[in-house]
Design a protein around this motif. Structure first.
Motif, PDB file in Angstrom:
ATOM      1  N   MET A   1       0.835  -1.176   0.000  1.00 19.73           N
ATOM      2  CA  MET A   1       0.000   0.000   0.000  1.00 19.73           C
ATOM      3  C   MET A   1       0.883   1.244   0.000  1.00 19.73           C
ATOM      4  O   MET A   1       1.866   1.308   0.722  1.00 19.73           O
ATOM      5  CB  MET A   1      -0.912  -0.012   1.219  1.00 19.73           C
ATOM      6  CG  MET A   1      -1.794   1.186   1.313  1.00 19.73           C
ATOM      7  SD  MET A   1      -2.873   0.983   2.744  1.00 19.73           S
ATOM      8  CE  MET A   1      -4.199   1.982   2.223  1.00 19.73           C
ATOM      9  N   ILE A   2       0.528   2.198  -0.801  1.00 19.42           N
ATOM     10  CA  ILE A   2       1.291   3.439  -0.884  1.00 19.42           C
ATOM     11  C   ILE A   2       0.858   4.369   0.242  1.00 19.42           C
ATOM     12  O   ILE A   2      -0.323   4.621   0.436  1.00 19.42           O
ATOM     13  CB  ILE A   2       1.078   4.128  -2.240  1.00 19.42           C
ATOM     14  CG1 ILE A   2       1.592   3.237  -3.368  1.00 19.42           C
ATOM     15  CG2 ILE A   2       1.768   5.479  -2.267  1.00 19.42           C
ATOM     16  CD1 ILE A   2       1.311   3.771  -4.743  1.00 19.42           C
ATOM     17  N   GLN A   3       1.829   4.855   0.973  1.00 16.14           N
ATOM     18  CA  GLN A   3       1.586   5.802   2.054  1.00 16.14           C
ATOM     19  C   GLN A   3       1.759   7.222   1.529  1.00 16.14           C
ATOM     20  O   GLN A   3       2.499   7.454   0.577  1.00 16.14           O
ATOM     21  CB  GLN A   3       2.572   5.562   3.195  1.00 16.14           C
ATOM     22  CG  GLN A   3       2.520   4.162   3.777  1.00 16.14           C
ATOM     23  CD  GLN A   3       1.201   3.876   4.461  1.00 16.14           C
ATOM     24  OE1 GLN A   3       0.659   4.710   5.167  1.00 16.14           O
ATOM     25  NE2 GLN A   3       0.664   2.692   4.234  1.00 16.14           N
ATOM     26  N   ALA A   4       1.088   8.160   2.162  1.00 23.16           N
ATOM     27  CA  ALA A   4       1.189   9.563   1.750  1.00 23.16           C
ATOM     28  C   ALA A   4       2.631  10.038   1.759  1.00 23.16           C
ATOM     29  O   ALA A   4       3.061  10.765   0.855  1.00 23.16           O
ATOM     30  CB  ALA A   4       0.328  10.437   2.647  1.00 23.16           C
ATOM     31  N   GLY A  10       7.713  12.976  -5.057  1.00 25.45           N
ATOM     32  CA  GLY A  10       7.207  13.253  -6.398  1.00 25.45           C
ATOM     33  C   GLY A  10       6.434  14.548  -6.466  1.00 25.45           C
ATOM     34  O   GLY A  10       6.607  15.338  -7.391  1.00 25.45           O
ATOM     35  N   LEU A  11       5.608  14.790  -5.477  1.00 22.51           N
ATOM     36  CA  LEU A  11       4.823  16.021  -5.457  1.00 22.51           C
ATOM     37  C   LEU A  11       5.698  17.237  -5.179  1.00 22.51           C
ATOM     38  O   LEU A  11       5.462  18.317  -5.720  1.00 22.51           O
ATOM     39  CB  LEU A  11       3.700  15.920  -4.431  1.00 22.51           C
ATOM     40  CG  LEU A  11       2.639  14.879  -4.749  1.00 22.51           C
ATOM     41  CD1 LEU A  11       1.632  14.788  -3.603  1.00 22.51           C
ATOM     42  CD2 LEU A  11       1.941  15.192  -6.052  1.00 22.51           C
ATOM     43  N   ALA A  12       6.706  17.058  -4.346  1.00 25.73           N
ATOM     44  CA  ALA A  12       7.613  18.166  -4.033  1.00 25.73           C
ATOM     45  C   ALA A  12       8.428  18.583  -5.258  1.00 25.73           C
ATOM     46  O   ALA A  12       8.895  19.722  -5.334  1.00 25.73           O
ATOM     47  CB  ALA A  12       8.532  17.781  -2.894  1.00 25.73           C
ATOM     48  N   ALA A  13       8.575  17.694  -6.213  1.00 27.59           N
ATOM     49  CA  ALA A  13       9.345  18.008  -7.421  1.00 27.59           C
ATOM     50  C   ALA A  13       8.565  18.881  -8.399  1.00 27.59           C
ATOM     51  O   ALA A  13       9.145  19.436  -9.328  1.00 27.59           O
ATOM     52  CB  ALA A  13       9.769  16.719  -8.111  1.00 27.59           C
ATOM     53  N   ASP A  38       8.945   9.009  -9.243  1.00 27.08           N
ATOM     54  CA  ASP A  38       9.140   8.467  -7.906  1.00 27.08           C
ATOM     55  C   ASP A  38       8.841   6.975  -7.954  1.00 27.08           C
ATOM     56  O   ASP A  38       7.761   6.574  -8.370  1.00 27.08           O
ATOM     57  CB  ASP A  38       8.204   9.173  -6.920  1.00 27.08           C
ATOM     58  CG  ASP A  38       8.450   8.709  -5.508  1.00 27.08           C
ATOM     59  OD1 ASP A  38       7.661   7.881  -5.031  1.00 27.08           O
ATOM     60  OD2 ASP A  38       9.431   9.154  -4.906  1.00 27.08           O
ATOM     61  N   GLY A  39       9.772   6.149  -7.562  1.00 28.78           N
ATOM     62  CA  GLY A  39       9.660   4.704  -7.707  1.00 28.78           C
ATOM     63  C   GLY A  39       8.398   4.087  -7.160  1.00 28.78           C
ATOM     64  O   GLY A  39       7.844   3.171  -7.754  1.00 28.78           O
ATOM     65  N   VAL A  40       7.900   4.576  -6.027  1.00 27.39           N
ATOM     66  CA  VAL A  40       6.758   3.941  -5.389  1.00 27.39           C
ATOM     67  C   VAL A  40       5.456   4.155  -6.161  1.00 27.39           C
ATOM     68  O   VAL A  40       4.541   3.357  -6.078  1.00 27.39           O
ATOM     69  CB  VAL A  40       6.626   4.414  -3.922  1.00 27.39           C
ATOM     70  CG1 VAL A  40       6.137   5.840  -3.845  1.00 27.39           C
ATOM     71  CG2 VAL A  40       5.731   3.487  -3.133  1.00 27.39           C
ATOM     72  N   ALA A  41       5.362   5.209  -6.935  1.00 26.16           N
ATOM     73  CA  ALA A  41       4.121   5.514  -7.643  1.00 26.16           C
ATOM     74  C   ALA A  41       4.119   5.042  -9.092  1.00 26.16           C
ATOM     75  O   ALA A  41       3.063   4.947  -9.700  1.00 26.16           O
ATOM     76  CB  ALA A  41       3.862   7.018  -7.609  1.00 26.16           C
ATOM     77  N   VAL A  42       5.268   4.749  -9.634  1.00 22.63           N
ATOM     78  CA  VAL A  42       5.354   4.403 -11.051  1.00 22.63           C
ATOM     79  C   VAL A  42       4.518   3.174 -11.399  1.00 22.63           C
ATOM     80  O   VAL A  42       3.691   3.222 -12.311  1.00 22.63           O
ATOM     81  CB  VAL A  42       6.824   4.202 -11.486  1.00 22.63           C
ATOM     82  CG1 VAL A  42       6.904   3.713 -12.918  1.00 22.63           C
ATOM     83  CG2 VAL A  42       7.596   5.497 -11.338  1.00 22.63           C
TER      84      VAL A  42
END
Length: 67
Positions: A1-4, A10-13, A38-42
């Motif tokens: 599960m992806i955590q915030a 990725g969002l900070a970029a 970002d590796g976790v969201a790809v």
């Protein structure tokens, strides 16, 4: 599960990506492109059919200043 917290990088970029593209502020493409680097969201995004190339192509088609 992806955590915030996993998505923060990725969002900070997004602001830096917008600045690199010569934009005053980030639009909708920059956070999405950041998440795609970002590796976790790809993997989850690609499973949904979202890829960096598709985002860039759609941006170009829409006349976005991103491309």
């Amino acid at each position: 599960m992806i955590q915030a917290s996993d998505l923060e990088a990725g969002l900070a970029a997004a602001p830096a990506a917008a600045e690199a593209d010569g934009l005053a502020e980030a639009g909708t493409e920059q956070p999405l492109l950041g998440l795609l680097t970002d590796g976790v969201a790809v993997a989850p995004l690609e499973q949904l059919g979202v890829s960096r190339d598709k985002v860039l192509a759609q941006s170009a088609d829409a006349g976005s200043p991103l491309t």
